[in-house]
Design a protein around this motif. Structure first.
Motif, PDB file in Angstrom:
ATOM      1  N   THR A  81     -53.646  -9.411  81.112  1.00 61.78           N
ATOM      2  CA  THR A  81     -55.040  -9.078  80.855  1.00 61.78           C
ATOM      3  C   THR A  81     -55.839  -9.213  82.147  1.00 61.78           C
ATOM      4  N   ARG A  82     -56.877  -8.458  82.243  1.00 62.54           N
ATOM      5  CA  ARG A  82     -57.691  -8.458  83.449  1.00 62.54           C
ATOM      6  C   ARG A  82     -58.860  -9.426  83.268  1.00 62.54           C
ATOM      7  N   LEU A  83     -59.048 -10.286  84.262  1.00 67.38           N
ATOM      8  CA  LEU A  83     -60.160 -11.223  84.242  1.00 67.38           C
ATOM      9  C   LEU A  83     -61.224 -10.752  85.224  1.00 67.38           C
ATOM     10  N   GLU A  84     -62.466 -10.812  84.781  1.00 63.77           N
ATOM     11  CA  GLU A  84     -63.566 -10.387  85.641  1.00 63.77           C
ATOM     12  C   GLU A  84     -64.487 -11.570  85.893  1.00 63.77           C
ATOM     13  N   LEU A  85     -64.882 -11.734  87.143  1.00 58.57           N
ATOM     14  CA  LEU A  85     -65.805 -12.790  87.524  1.00 58.57           C
ATOM     15  C   LEU A  85     -67.224 -12.250  87.435  1.00 58.57           C
ATOM     16  N   LYS A  86     -68.036 -12.910  86.613  1.00 53.56           N
ATOM     17  CA  LYS A  86     -69.405 -12.449  86.406  1.00 53.56           C
ATOM     18  C   LYS A  86     -70.383 -13.360  87.148  1.00 53.56           C
ATOM     19  N   LEU A  87     -71.585 -12.901  87.318  1.00 51.77           N
ATOM     20  CA  LEU A  87     -72.615 -13.652  88.012  1.00 51.77           C
ATOM     21  C   LEU A  87     -72.942 -14.954  87.271  1.00 51.77           C
ATOM     22  N   ASP A  88     -72.908 -14.916  85.951  1.00 51.08           N
ATOM     23  CA  ASP A  88     -73.168 -16.116  85.155  1.00 51.08           C
ATOM     24  C   ASP A  88     -72.106 -17.189  85.417  1.00 51.08           C
ATOM     25  N   ASP A  89     -70.863 -16.761  85.575  1.00 44.98           N
ATOM     26  CA  ASP A  89     -69.783 -17.696  85.850  1.00 44.98           C
ATOM     27  C   ASP A  89     -69.977 -18.384  87.207  1.00 44.98           C
ATOM     28  N   ILE A  90     -70.404 -17.615  88.197  1.00 45.58           N
ATOM     29  CA  ILE A  90     -70.643 -18.167  89.528  1.00 45.58           C
ATOM     30  C   ILE A  90     -71.793 -19.166  89.496  1.00 45.58           C
ATOM     31  N   ASP A  91     -72.862 -18.827  88.783  1.00 45.84           N
ATOM     32  CA  ASP A  91     -74.005 -19.736  88.663  1.00 45.84           C
ATOM     33  C   ASP A  91     -73.609 -21.042  87.970  1.00 45.84           C
ATOM     34  N   GLU A  92     -72.823 -20.938  86.923  1.00 43.93           N
ATOM     35  CA  GLU A  92     -72.370 -22.124  86.206  1.00 43.93           C
ATOM     36  C   GLU A  92     -71.499 -23.009  87.105  1.00 43.93           C
ATOM     37  N   PHE A  93     -70.622 -22.374  87.868  1.00 42.75           N
ATOM     38  CA  PHE A  93     -69.767 -23.117  88.786  1.00 42.75           C
ATOM     39  C   PHE A  93     -70.597 -23.855  89.831  1.00 42.75           C
ATOM     40  N   GLU A  94     -71.583 -23.196  90.404  1.00 47.77           N
ATOM     41  CA  GLU A  94     -72.436 -23.816  91.421  1.00 47.77           C
ATOM     42  C   GLU A  94     -73.216 -24.993  90.846  1.00 47.77           C
ATOM     43  N   SER A  95     -73.733 -24.853  89.631  1.00 48.11           N
ATOM     44  CA  SER A  95     -74.495 -25.950  89.032  1.00 48.11           C
ATOM     45  C   SER A  95     -73.596 -27.156  88.747  1.00 48.11           C
ATOM     46  N   ILE A  96     -72.387 -26.923  88.282  1.00 47.21           N
ATOM     47  CA  ILE A  96     -71.456 -28.021  88.017  1.00 47.21           C
ATOM     48  C   ILE A  96     -71.046 -28.695  89.315  1.00 47.21           C
ATOM     49  N   ARG A  97     -70.820 -27.889  90.359  1.00 50.59           N
ATOM     50  CA  ARG A  97     -70.428 -28.447  91.655  1.00 50.59           C
ATOM     51  C   ARG A  97     -71.541 -29.315  92.234  1.00 50.59           C
ATOM     52  N   LYS A  98     -72.790 -28.872  92.135  1.00 47.32           N
ATOM     53  CA  LYS A  98     -73.921 -29.661  92.624  1.00 47.32           C
ATOM     54  C   LYS A  98     -74.056 -30.957  91.840  1.00 47.32           C
ATOM     55  N   ASP A  99     -73.844 -30.892  90.541  1.00 47.35           N
ATOM     56  CA  ASP A  99     -73.914 -32.083  89.698  1.00 47.35           C
ATOM     57  C   ASP A  99     -72.848 -33.100  90.115  1.00 47.35           C
TER      58      ASP A  99
END
Length: 85
Positions: free
Chosen positions: A7-25
Motif C-alpha cells: 500500500t502507498r503511504l502519503e505524508l500530509k501536512l497535518d502529519d508533519i505539524d503533529e510530529f513537530e509539536s510532539i518533538r517540541k514537547d
C-alpha cells in the motif's frame, strides 16, 4: 498466507505539524528534566533514577530511609563472637 500488493503511504501536512509539536514537547520535557537534575545534584536531593553513579544512588537511598551501614570488621573474633577454638 496470502500476499497482497504494497500500500502507498502519503505524508500530509497535518502529519508533519503533529510530529513537530510532539518533538517540541519532548525537547521541553528533556530540558526540564535536565534542570531538575542540575538543581537536585547541587544540594544532594534529586530524583533517584537520574544519577548514573550506583554508589551515590545507594547513599541517597540510605540517607532518605535513615539507614547508616556499619563497616564489617575482618577478624575472626568478630565472626564467631567470643568463642575460642
Amino acid at each position: 498466507m496470502l500476499r497482497r500488493k504494497p500500500t502507498r503511504l502519503e505524508l500530509k501536512l497535518d502529519d508533519i505539524d503533529e510530529f513537530e509539536s510532539i518533538r517540541k514537547d519532548l525537547e521541553t520535557r528533556k530540558k526540564q528534566k535536565e534542570d531538575v537534575e542540575v538543581i537536585g545534584g547541587s544540594d544532594g536531593e534529586g530524583a533517584i533514577g537520574l544519577s548514573s553513579d550506583p554508589k551515590s544512588r545507594e547513599q541517597m537511598i540510605n540517607d532518605r530511609i535513615g539507614y547508616k551501614p556499619q563497616p564489617k570488621p575482618n577478624n575472626r573474633s568478630s565472626q564467631f563472637g567470643s568463642l575460642e577454638f
